[in-house]
Design an enzyme around this catalytic site. Structure first.
Site, short mmCIF file in Angstrom:
data_model
loop_
_atom_site.label_atom_id
_atom_site.label_comp_id
_atom_site.label_asym_id
_atom_site.label_seq_id
_atom_site.Cartn_x
_atom_site.Cartn_y
_atom_site.Cartn_z
CG HIS A 261 46.96 26.86 -13.39
ND1 HIS A 261 48.29 27.20 -12.74
CD2 HIS A 261 46.66 25.65 -12.80
CE1 HIS A 261 48.65 25.94 -12.27
NE2 HIS A 261 47.76 25.30 -12.40
CG ASP A 315 41.00 19.99 -11.37
OD1 ASP A 315 41.46 20.89 -10.62
OD2 ASP A 315 41.20 18.74 -11.03
C1 SDX Z 1 44.67 22.82 -9.51
O1 SDX Z 1 49.07 25.08 -8.76
C2 SDX Z 1 48.79 23.97 -9.53
O2 SDX Z 1 49.59 23.71 -10.15
C3 SDX Z 1 47.43 23.37 -9.08
C4 SDX Z 1 47.29 22.13 -10.05
C5 SDX Z 1 48.09 20.93 -9.90
O3 SDX Z 1 48.29 20.18 -10.83
O4 SDX Z 1 48.48 21.06 -8.79
O5 SDX Z 1 47.16 22.81 -11.58
C6 SDX Z 1 45.54 21.54 -9.80
O6 SDX Z 1 44.60 23.11 -8.30
C7 SDX Z 1 44.13 23.41 -10.74
C8 SDX Z 1 42.96 24.35 -10.39
C9 SDX Z 1 41.69 23.88 -9.92
N1 SDX Z 1 40.75 25.04 -9.30
C10 SDX Z 1 39.85 25.37 -9.95
O7 SDX Z 1 39.33 24.93 -10.97
C11 SDX Z 1 38.64 26.29 -8.98
C12 SDX Z 1 38.51 27.51 -9.72
N2 SDX Z 1 39.74 28.39 -10.23
C13 SDX Z 1 40.16 29.72 -9.15
O8 SDX Z 1 39.48 29.20 -8.07
C14 SDX Z 1 41.35 30.18 -9.62
O9 SDX Z 1 41.51 30.19 -10.76
C15 SDX Z 1 42.54 29.56 -9.04
C16 SDX Z 1 42.47 29.25 -7.60
C17 SDX Z 1 42.93 28.35 -9.74
C18 SDX Z 1 44.03 30.52 -9.07
O10 SDX Z 1 43.33 31.81 -8.79
P1 SDX Z 1 44.67 32.81 -8.34
O11 SDX Z 1 45.91 32.84 -9.02
O12 SDX Z 1 44.65 32.87 -6.73
O13 SDX Z 1 43.75 34.32 -8.69
P2 SDX Z 1 42.56 34.50 -8.01
O14 SDX Z 1 41.63 33.83 -7.47
O15 SDX Z 1 43.26 36.05 -7.30
O16 SDX Z 1 41.70 35.50 -9.54
C19 SDX Z 1 42.43 36.43 -10.22
C20 SDX Z 1 41.15 37.09 -10.71
C21 SDX Z 1 39.94 37.46 -9.92
O17 SDX Z 1 39.03 38.51 -10.28
P3 SDX Z 1 39.10 40.01 -9.49
O18 SDX Z 1 39.06 39.53 -7.85
O19 SDX Z 1 40.86 40.42 -9.59
O20 SDX Z 1 38.14 40.61 -10.34
O21 SDX Z 1 40.48 36.10 -11.85
C22 SDX Z 1 39.42 35.92 -11.30
C23 SDX Z 1 39.20 36.11 -9.89
O22 SDX Z 1 37.81 36.32 -9.55
N3 SDX Z 1 39.25 34.30 -11.55
C24 SDX Z 1 37.99 33.53 -11.85
C25 SDX Z 1 38.53 32.11 -12.11
N4 SDX Z 1 39.81 32.08 -11.63
C26 SDX Z 1 40.19 33.28 -11.40
N5 SDX Z 1 36.92 34.10 -12.00
C27 SDX Z 1 35.84 33.30 -12.40
N6 SDX Z 1 36.11 31.79 -12.50
C28 SDX Z 1 37.38 31.42 -12.27
N7 SDX Z 1 37.64 30.08 -12.44
#
Ligand code: SDX
Length: 378
Positions: A261, A315
């Site tokens: 998140h 989720d």
């Molecule tokens: C919702 O914002 C809100 O409030 C949203 C929400 C709401 O109520 O409106 O809470 C609802 O959207 C919840 C999120 C649902 N999405 C998912 O479950 C999809 C999987 N999650 C990721 O895509 C991610 O965690 C995000 C998009 C939710 C947040 O990502 P950020 O803050 O943009 O961080 P990032 O993608 O830059 O990740 C930082 C690091 C990365 O590694 P590096 O490139 O630095 O090595 O953390 C890793 C990412 O690869 N990472 C994950 C991960 N989430 C982040 N690695 C594996 N699995 C994951 N789920």
């Protein structure tokens, strides 16, 4: 050169001042107008929460009764809108149908006077009232079934189940769905709420603004994750496959749906509440092997990624609840949307009170002052 550095995804950059909801991402706190989400999901109803989000205070009994009456009238869809939904291609995703239906709702509703508080309020109430009916209407179309109009005397969750099945809703299912709607109603400046504010800032009505927000919510990184979590658990199949499956995701640098998140760096409080809802349902209706796989996946992912603040988000468990309610996987995100329109409309109303058109800057990386070359010389 610009002195301001680019912040990818505007991470941590305030886009507005707001008093609708509050998150502490380190402590895992979520409050709607100052009320902890745990208290609201235990004691409140979706309609009471919608009022709280819109007006900032819990309603009195008479206010809530009048609000429910108003929602009941506003959830009746004009025939032209029903006909529009019935003409949608059955191959479309329910979120595409909802985005179009919200714009369609604006086509059959009184023109909104953005400068008039009552006009704004009535339009916001109409979006909150009608959205669940729009979702159910397309589900009936996709199933080749006749449209079921909303029924007087039913509240939002039970009326959605009525419009979906054309049968008196099960009490446990309606109460469970009502609680899930509360948990999904609002969440500060998430991507789709920001989208709603951006569209609204051009002095757009809530129909167009919420239609834009639904487009943003559809994406797999946002609201679209709940559908993918269930597919993910189905692919894993058994708890014995979890470790190997996770290693494959890591090797391919793919993200695990339902985890991580932008703000929470601990388990999402809504995930905790939805997990309680899921286990209560399993106690009543029987367990599902996917829940055991989910628990094993949570253990593996938090062991490996917890130190980086990656934990289950809203989720991760919601789909297990909806699947137990017998809902199709690709309607999970529309259910998220029909709850979140209360948050969208609350932010839209707040934006209209002190609006400033959103028009950010950029850091230009291209070439400058180039000489035009005619095509015969290229
Ligand atoms: C919702 O914002 C809100 O409030 C949203 C929400 C709401 O109520 O409106 O809470 C609802 O959207 C919840 C999120 C649902 N999405 C998912 O479950 C999809 C999987 N999650 C990721 O895509 C991610 O965690 C995000 C998009 C939710 C947040 O990502 P950020 O803050 O943009 O961080 P990032 O993608 O830059 O990740 C930082 C690091 C990365 O590694 P590096 O490139 O630095 O090595 O953390 C890793 C990412 O690869 N990472 C994950 C991960 N989430 C982040 N690695 C594996 N699995 C994951 N789920």
């Amino acid at each position: 050169m610009s002195s301001i550095e680019l912040v990818p995804g505007l991470a941590g950059i305030p886009a507005a001042e707001s008093s609708v909801s509050f998150i502490d991402g380190q402590a895992g706190i979520l409050e709607y107008r100052g009320y902890p989400i745990e208290a609201l999901s235990e004691h409140s109803t979706y309609e009471e929460v919608a009022w709280l989000l819109l007006y900032g205070e819990l309603p009195s009994a008479s206010e809530l009764a009048a609000f429910n009456k108003d929602l009941e009238e506003l959830r009746v869809l004009p025939d032209a809108l029903v006909a529009m939904i019935q003409a949608f291609p059955k191959t479309g995703h329910p979120m595409q149908a909802l985005q179009a239906s919200l714009a369609g709702l604006g086509m059959v509703s009184p023109k909104v006077n953005i400068k008039d508080a009552d006009s704004r309020d009535q339009a916001a109430r109409r979006v909150i009232a009608a959205t669940p009916v729009l979702v159910a209407a397309f589900e009936r179309v996709r199933a080749g079934k006749e449209y079921v109009a909303p029924k007087a005397g039913l509240r939002t969750a039970e009326n959605f189940l009525w419009c979906l099945d054309g049968e008196a809703p099960d009490e446990v299912a309606a109460k469970t769905l009502d609680c899930a709607l509360i948990l999904h109603a609002e969440h500060t400046m998430n991507a789709s709420t920001f989208a709603c504010r951006v569209v609204g800032s051009t002095e757009n009505d809530p129909y167009t603004s919420c239609s834009g927000a639904v487009g943003a919510l559809f994406g797999p990184l946002h609201g679209g994750a709940n559908e993918r979590v269930l597919n993910q658990l189905g692919t894993i199949g058994d708890i014995s496959n979890v470790e190997a499956w996770f290693e494959g995701k890591t090797e391919r640098k793919e993200k695990v749906m339902g985890f991580g998140h932008r703000v929470y760096k601990t388990k999402d409080p809504r995930a905790k509440n939805l997990q309680i809802l899921a286990t209560e349902m399993f106690g009543k209706l029987g367990n599902t092997p996917k829940y055991d796989v989910a628990l094993k996946l949570e253990q593996v992912v938090t062991e490996k990624l917890g130190s980086r603040g990656i934990y289950p988000n809203v989720d991760f468990f919601s789909g297990l609840v909806y699947e137990k309610l017998g809902l199709d996987t690709d309607v999970f995100t529309p259910i998220f949307a029909m709850a979140r329109v209360s948050g969208y409309c609350s932010h839209w109303c707040e934006q209209m009170l002190d609006n400033k058109l959103f028009r950010p800057a950029q850091i230009y990386k291209g070439e400058r002052e180039r000489e035009y070359v005619s095509i015969d010389k290229r």
